[in-house]
Each structure stands twice: as structure tokens, then as C-alpha cells.
Design a protein around this motif. Sequence first.
Motif, PDB file in Angstrom:
ATOM      1  N   UNK A 140       0.811  -1.221   0.000  1.00  0.00           N
ATOM      2  CA  UNK A 140       0.000   0.000   0.000  1.00  0.00           C
ATOM      3  C   UNK A 140       0.843   1.269   0.000  1.00  0.00           C
ATOM      4  N   UNK A 173       2.008   1.982  -3.517  1.00  0.00           N
ATOM      5  CA  UNK A 173       0.843   2.382  -4.301  1.00  0.00           C
ATOM      6  C   UNK A 173       0.467   3.842  -4.043  1.00  0.00           C
ATOM      7  N   UNK A 174       0.383   4.188  -2.739  1.00  0.00           N
ATOM      8  CA  UNK A 174      -0.038   5.549  -2.403  1.00  0.00           C
ATOM      9  C   UNK A 174       1.002   6.579  -2.822  1.00  0.00           C
ATOM     10  N   UNK A 216      -9.263  -4.702  -5.434  1.00  0.00           N
ATOM     11  CA  UNK A 216      -7.879  -4.251  -5.239  1.00  0.00           C
ATOM     12  C   UNK A 216      -7.778  -3.304  -4.043  1.00  0.00           C
ATOM     13  N   UNK A 273      -5.340  -3.824  -0.758  1.00  0.00           N
ATOM     14  CA  UNK A 273      -4.335  -2.833  -0.368  1.00  0.00           C
ATOM     15  C   UNK A 273      -4.734  -2.101   0.907  1.00  0.00           C
ATOM     16  N   UNK A 276      -8.988   2.809  -7.377  1.00  0.00           N
ATOM     17  CA  UNK A 276      -8.329   2.019  -6.332  1.00  0.00           C
ATOM     18  C   UNK A 276      -7.696   2.961  -5.319  1.00  0.00           C
ATOM     19  N   UNK A 277      -6.993   3.980  -5.839  1.00  0.00           N
ATOM     20  CA  UNK A 277      -6.240   4.869  -4.958  1.00  0.00           C
ATOM     21  C   UNK A 277      -7.146   5.592  -3.979  1.00  0.00           C
ATOM     22  N   UNK A 305      -9.178   2.960  -1.513  1.00  0.00           N
ATOM     23  CA  UNK A 305      -8.477   2.080  -0.572  1.00  0.00           C
ATOM     24  C   UNK A 305      -8.353   2.716   0.810  1.00  0.00           C
TER      25      UNK A 305
END
Lengths: 313, 279
Positions: free
Chosen positions: A26, A29-30, B74, B78, B144-145, B148
Amino acid sequence: MKTTTADKRENWFNRRGWRDVIIGAPYVWLIAFFLVPFLIVLAMSFATRTPTAPPFSFGGDHPLLNPEGYARLFQDDLYLRAFLTSLMNAGFATLFCLLIGYPMALGLTRIGRGWRNILLMLVILPFWTSFLLRVYAWMGLMGSNSWFNKLLTGAWNGLVPVDWAVRSIPMMNSNFAVVLVTVYTYLPFMILPLYANLEKLDRTLDEAAMDLGSRPSRVFWDITLPQSIPGIIAGGLLVFIPAAGELVIPSLVGDAGRPMIGRVISDEFASARDWPMASSVAVALLVLMVLPMMAYTHYQGRAEGRERAEGRQ
Amino acid sequence: MNRRPVFLMTVLCFGFAFFYIPILSMMVYSFNASRLATVWGGFSTKWYVALLDNDQVIRAALLSLKIALISATMATILGTMAGIALARFRRFRGRVLFSGLVTAPLIMPEVITGISSLMLFILMAEWIGWPGSRGFTTITLAHITFSMVFVTTVVHSRLVQADVAIEEAAMDLGSRPWQVLRDITLPVISPAILSGWLLAFTISLDDVVITSFTTGPGNTTLPLLIWSKVKLGVTPDINALATLTVVVVGIGVGLAGWILHRAEKRRERDMQMAYRAHD
């Protein structure tokens, strides 16, 4: 031996590399899809607009740091007016959410368990249905031919002198419509934190005050309200912050001549293709939003510190 | 004491009327025979028929569902990882930045998230040649971003509430951490994971602003289609579409709530029985 067990777990995950995966995936990703884009906006706000594709450069008269975007924020009153409109609309929406949401939340704490759960569900349900369609529902009600508008027009014409009579009440495309629809769509965000806060309050204090002869209004002002300030602040932020940056509501029911800041950012970016200016306005909006957040964290930190100090005595 | 509840109950009634009258009005007018969306012209179901015949609407709905399914799944994976990391790993490098990154998207105005994602995708295409065109992939990445972090919030608060002692007891009794995660932590947070997934799914299904920035030509999701129609005014087929959405969501949320409620009840009963057996 709390720490050793926790340490043991962390070490185990660490040895197998799981810890790195659980944190890393994560995190990466972030960084890639949130932090980097944010840094691009930050850098872009200091770029110079060019007629190229993509439409910016960091060269020219002001290599790397061009403060022109920020200077224009104060020179062109389009931006100041848009900020003011946003703050006013969001402020009024927050105020009305509080005025409606507070008694509703308090009322919810005063009814039996079974009904309360059903009503709470009914508060949350609109939140799960499409936001866009909830805005749209009001477009249907506010239009000059709708039954709702006719009802209001009839009531108005019946109450005021004949000279003031109107054919229909102009509600659409105004700041009034923006505030109304914002209240409608964000009201659950005010009710839920307030309810969570009010539900935990100790009712025996109320009863004690009543037994000692306080009137219900005194009990409310002196006992309930002061204890619910954290809920008011949480609900207020949850309404105010998204309402100030709102794009959908003002685009559909707002006054196009007096755009809110979200619309200005979107127009600068998409219509005017001025990426640096759009970014400068965006950064300014973020700064304005972070200030109340910081005030809140500061307040919360102080309140917690006070509680801890009181607990120690 | 007796006067106040009367006032509170009145406000409550008006409040719920305020919540539901616009939605009910929209539902009633979806059965309106008249082409003028706000003038009643008799009962008809023709807008529903027209809706189901409309290829554009069906295609947009399918695209929205596809994006929502993939992005919610997803985002749940995450987001759950991030929730576990924050709640159970106390020290790691960059923890402060990490918790900031998990909170910031929650308060970021959608316009800014949308524009910054679009700039990223355009600049990436410029510099590394990917993504070649915007559409399904870029929308899904953006969804997704920003969904999440909602999953993280839900899972994290559940993990913080959960009793660490049970996990520690299992460890002390010789369970491997992996077993603890599988047999204790994940079952405890599974309602939170489910509601996180539902939240991410509806957020994705509902999004207009971020989608409108990250989409490309020919990739119209359902909200984008509604958005483009609604900008031109109120039309009866949107009333029908809205009614269908409200009914489907109402049933879905009701069902999910009921399942979660039952699971919670069963868990409470099991706990009580365990305690009683212990005594």
C-alpha cells in the motif's frame, strides 16, 4: 509480557518478508498514485504556461519557480470571489446541517433501540445511493413546473400582498439551491458523528440537574451542548471541507455567473488549459482546508492533554 | 423533560421527510407518461422499457460494474494491508508519512485528486509511453487509490477495537503469527473487510468527478452518462434509472446489513457461550 509477544510477531513477519509486503504494497501504491500526483500539482503551481503539449515549462523568465499563479490569485477578483462564494456556501450549508442535524441526532438518542436502528439505517441509506441522483432529485423539485415549486408558490402568493405575487419561485441556478442541495446530500455526515457523540453522554447528569430544578432548556445549554462540542466539530468538518471543494452540486444547480472554487479549478485546467494556474488555485484551496483541520487536531490534542491531566489528579 | 422530546420528534419527522420526499417524488415521476419530466401525464412504464432497450445505458452500466468490482477488490486488499500495518506494526521507517498518505486522500477535494491523477497519466504517457490511452485502466487505477483509504479507515478502527489479548494468547500458546493472522485476526476483521469492500464498491460506482478527469474518449461510465444527460435538464428516463438504482441499492444494503447483523449476533452468542463454558 505485552511487548515481547508483539515483538515476536513483528520479528516473525519481518523474517519471512511478510511485514515488508504488508507495509510496502500500500505504501508504494499511495506514493505512486497519490503523493507523486500531488507533488506534480505542487511543482506545476510554480511552472509557466506555454502553448505546447503538455502546456507548461519550467524555463523562461522565472526558471523553476514562477510565482505568477499565486500573484494572480490576489490580482484577479475572479479567484477571490470564487473563494468567497465557496466559503459562504459551505459555511451556510454547515450551519443548516447543524441546525437540522443536531435535534435529529438528539432525537435519535431518545427513542427505543428497535426503532432507533431502523431510523439510523434510514439516515445512512441515502448515502449509499448515488450522490448524483440525489442532486438530480432536487433538480426535479426545484424546477418552475414542479409540484413542489407550485406548492411553495401557492403558499407564498397566499401569504404576501398581491403586488408581490409570483408565477413561480426561482430556485434553480442560485446559491440558495447550492446550499439546499449541499445540506440535503451532506446531512448524514453531520448526524452520524453527532449521534455517536450524544449517545455516549451520561444521562444521569441531565437527571441530576432536573432533580435540582433546572429547566430542560438550561440542561441543554449547560450540560448537553458543551459535552457535544467534539461531535459538532467533527460533523462540521465532515460537511464543510467537502462542501467547499464541491464541483457537482454547483455545476448542476448553481449560479454559473458566480462559480465556486472547484469549478474555477476545473475550468482553468480543462477549458483554459492553464495547468499552472489551476494548480495554484488548487494549492490555495488545500491550504485553506488544512487550516481548520489543524485547528481541530490542535484542539483535540489539547482536550486529550487536559483529560490526561485531570485523570492524573 | 416532557416538552423537549416533542420538539425533537417533530424535527426528526421533518428531517426524514426532507430525506425521502425528493427520492419518492423522483420515483413517482419515473412512472409518468408525459415527456415533460415534471408535469404528470398519467401512469406508464415506458421509460423503463426504453431504458432496458438503450444499448448506451447498458454498456455504461456494465463498464461501471466492471471498474467497481476490480477497483473495490484491489482497494480492499491494499487497504486492509495498510490497516493491518498501521494497527499492528508499531514502528517502521516512514510511518508518519504512511499515516499521512492514508488520511490525506479522505479530505482531498475530488477536483484536485482528479486533476492531479490526469496530470500524472499525461506526463507518464509523455515520458515513458504508458498509458497510451486513457480509459478503463486509468479510471480503475484512480478509483483504487481513492477508495483504498476508506477501507483502511474501516479496517483500522476495527483492529484497534479488537482485543489484542486473544492474538497474544494464541502466540503464547505456540501459534505461528501466520496462523494467528489467518485464524484470529482475519475472522475478527472480516465484517470490517466486507463493509470496506462494499464502501469501495459504491464509491467507485458513484464517482463522477475523478472519473471524468481520468477517462478517455469512448469510455463512459454510468455516472458520466447520467452527468452528461442531467446537465441538460430533468428527463423521465433518468427518473426511471434513478428509481432502479435506489431500489437495487436499498435491497443490497438491507441484505448486507442483515447479514452483518446476524454474523455479529452469532459472534456475540459464541463469545457468551465460551465465557459460560469457561465459568
